[in-house]
Scaffold this active site. Structure first.
Site, PDB file in Angstrom:
ATOM      1  NE  ARG A  60      -3.330   2.406   2.800  1.00  0.00           N
ATOM      2  CZ  ARG A  60      -3.182   3.247   3.832  1.00  0.00           C
ATOM      3  NH1 ARG A  60      -2.403   2.947   4.850  1.00  0.00           N
ATOM      4  NH2 ARG A  60      -3.840   4.394   3.853  1.00  0.00           N
ATOM      5  CG  HIS A  62      -0.896   9.034   3.643  1.00  0.00           C
ATOM      6  ND1 HIS A  62      -1.086   7.694   3.906  1.00  0.00           N
ATOM      7  CD2 HIS A  62      -0.409   9.563   4.789  1.00  0.00           C
ATOM      8  CE1 HIS A  62      -0.709   7.417   5.149  1.00  0.00           C
ATOM      9  NE2 HIS A  62      -0.287   8.539   5.710  1.00  0.00           N
ATOM     10  CD  GLU A  82      -4.349   7.602   9.804  1.00  0.00           C
ATOM     11  OE1 GLU A  82      -3.720   8.643  10.070  1.00  0.00           O
ATOM     12  OE2 GLU A  82      -4.007   6.499  10.220  1.00  0.00           O
ATOM     13  CG  ASN A 140      -5.028   3.372   8.862  1.00  0.00           C
ATOM     14  OD1 ASN A 140      -5.194   2.389   8.134  1.00  0.00           O
ATOM     15  ND2 ASN A 140      -4.583   4.532   8.402  1.00  0.00           N
ATOM     16  CE1 TYR A 170       0.183   2.633  13.631  1.00  0.00           C
ATOM     17  CE2 TYR A 170      -1.823   3.654  12.787  1.00  0.00           C
ATOM     18  CZ  TYR A 170      -0.547   3.158  12.575  1.00  0.00           C
ATOM     19  OH  TYR A 170      -0.005   3.167  11.318  1.00  0.00           O
ATOM     20  CD  GLU A 184      -1.526   3.897   8.192  1.00  0.00           C
ATOM     21  OE1 GLU A 184      -1.237   4.309   9.340  1.00  0.00           O
ATOM     22  OE2 GLU A 184      -1.690   4.638   7.209  1.00  0.00           O
TER      23      GLU A 184
HETATM   24  O1  IFM Z   1       2.855   7.465  10.103  1.00  0.00           O
HETATM   25  C1  IFM Z   1       1.481   7.546  10.295  1.00  0.00           C
HETATM   26  C2  IFM Z   1       0.747   7.397   8.986  1.00  0.00           C
HETATM   27  O2  IFM Z   1       1.140   8.368   8.076  1.00  0.00           O
HETATM   28  C3  IFM Z   1      -0.734   7.518   9.191  1.00  0.00           C
HETATM   29  N1  IFM Z   1      -1.195   6.655  10.235  1.00  0.00           N
HETATM   30  C4  IFM Z   1      -0.477   6.656  11.470  1.00  0.00           C
HETATM   31  C5  IFM Z   1       0.996   6.475  11.237  1.00  0.00           C
HETATM   32  C6  IFM Z   1       1.767   6.476  12.570  1.00  0.00           C
HETATM   33  O3  IFM Z   1       1.583   7.687  13.239  1.00  0.00           O
END
Ligand code: IFM
Length: 443
Positions: free
Chosen positions: A87, A131, A176, A302, A304, A355
């Site tokens: 990606r 992005h 995002e 995404n 985290y 992500e």
């Molecule tokens: O590096 C970023 C990415 O560009 C977008 N999502 C989160 C990642 C980590 O912060």
């Protein structure tokens, strides 16, 4: 190494559906460099990085990982990991230097080389159109708060899809949009660095409108490709059962998750958040929400971490393990998030984890990088994903963030998210233990 729940030692690729896609991800400004070559125009990140105090280490993406010049070796590296897919994002100012008008053939040529280079190596290209590197002239005219930007985005998307067509497996319109609106126009941590909730809400609507206008262009010009969008989502939980904490968590969930999910999947903004934003709510014209809510082939997620909210704001629970970003390591949140999406959104399309990953303070020692915390992060999140699949959530793929260390926005090069270590002075790429582990897992 941070403590978290034990990693499942037995996790195997065979635990996932046979046609499940595994990949790695990057984005243009974070890796390409060559910021002023072959006709690329300035983006808002070129401008922002030059404003004193914006980037912690004072750096910028002029060179980054020099991927623009090293793309062939980087594609070999990607293929060597044994992934199914890669990606990457297209830099709008490379394709349309001023954000509108004629396209720059050299820019499109680069992405065509990437696409064909991936296909030649048996790796499926997954493209993100936006992005965050908005052409600066569009920002000068108001950026995403100006509805014209959404129309320009659809034209740019058509230029990309027109050239790359159905060779690309999937197109995500936006990455995002919370970051390119709230983090950029309200919190001020990302370009253009503004602090105004009204502008942030206008930008969020402009981004969603841009998505709605670009999607049919992608479908028209790349009919065999999948078309969707990528959101950053995470459970927002109250720190206690106190009404104030519960209300804070509900609002945080509304602003991060539902503000984007509801218009995309239900065709309406969430009423509670709309009411909470008072006079700051965006202008929504007739027809906007119908465009925004057009069916998606996939929703990119995404993930985290989670948020834990008290009336006084967010915090990390005492004793929790955190990454080098200070983000809590909370794999259960991925299962919770995915099962919640399935429960709350009957129109949910297939999901792709576009992500997931972690920054740690990696050290290069004797030509090796031992990153057991990242291996454990990946393993525990893949296990959490497996549990969501077992609960019936339709997830089709997983992309580790990131292929290699890169420019981490306001943190510059201080934070390392890569499976591959980048020695910036020499641009040498060194596989971390996590890259070896991922390769082994995929074998
Ligand atoms: O590096 C970023 C990415 O560009 C977008 N999502 C989160 C990642 C980590 O912060």
């Amino acid at each position: 190494m941070p403590q978290t729940r034990p990693a499942p030692q037995t996790l195997r690729r065979a635990d996932f559906p046979a046609n499940f896609t595994f990949g790695v991800a990057t984005s243009s400004y974070q890796i390409e460099g060559a910021a002023f070559e072959d006709g690329r125009g300035p983006s808002i990140w070129d401008t922002f990085c030059r404003e004193p105090g914006r980037i912690r280490d004072g750096s910028r993406g002029d060179v980054a990982c020099d991927h623009y010049h090293r793309w062939e070796a980087d594609l070999d590296l990607i293929a060597s990991l044994g992934v199914d897919a890669y990606r990457f994002s297209v830099a709008w100012p490379r394709v349309q230097p001023s954000g509108s008008g004629p396209v720059n053939a050299a820019g499109l040529d680069f992405y065509e080389r990437l696409t064909d280079g991936l296909l030649a190596r048996g790796v499926a290209p997954h493209v993100t159109l936006y992005h965050w590197d908005l052409p600066q002239p569009l920002q000068d005219a108001g950026g995403w708060t100006n509805r014209e930007t959404a129309h320009r985005f659809a034209e740019y998307g058509a230029a990309v899809a027109g050239r790359l067509g159905s060779r690309v497996k999937s197109y995500a319109t936006l990455n995002e949009p919370w970051c390119s609106s709230v983090l950029s126009y309200e919190i001020g941590e990302h370009a253009p660095g503004l602090q105004d909730r009204r502008l942030a809400l206008a930008a969020a609507h402009g981004l969603l409108l841009g998505h709605g206008l670009a999607l049919p262009e992608v479908r028209r010009l790349a009919p065999a490709s999948q078309a969707g969008i990528v959101l950053n989502l995470g459970p927002q939980m109250p720190a206690s059962d106190q009404p104030g904490d519960r209300a804070a968590a509900r609002l945080a969930d509304g602003r991060l998750n539902r503000w984007f999910l509801d218009p995309l999947l239900c065709g309406a903004y969430p009423q509670d958040v709309w009411d909470a934003c008072g006079a700051d709510v965006p202008e929504v014209r007739e027809g906007d929400l119908a465009l925004i809510a057009a069916p998606l082939d996939f929703l990119g997620v995404n993930y985290y971490s989670r948020g834990v909210l008290g009336a006084a704001g967010g915090s990390v629970p005492a004793g929790a393990s955190v990454t080098d970003m200070g983000w809590e390591i909370y794999p259960q949140g991925l299962t919770d998030l995915l099962t919640r999406l399935k429960a709350d959104y009957p129109t949910l399309p297939p999901v792709v984890i576009t992500e997931n990953g972690a920054a740690f303070a990696d050290q290069l020692q004797g030509g090796q990088v031992h990153d057991p915390a990242r291996v454990q992060y990946l393993q525990t999140h893949l296990e959490a994903l497996r549990q969501a699949l077992a609960a019936g959530v339709d997830v089709r793929g997983y992309f580790a963030w990131s292929l290699m260390d890169n420019f981490e926005w306001a943190y510059g090069y201080e934070k390392r998210f890569g499976l591959v270590y980048v020695d910036y002075p020499t641009q040498t790429r060194i596989l971390k233990d996590s890259a070896h582990w991922y390769r082994q897992f995929l074998r």
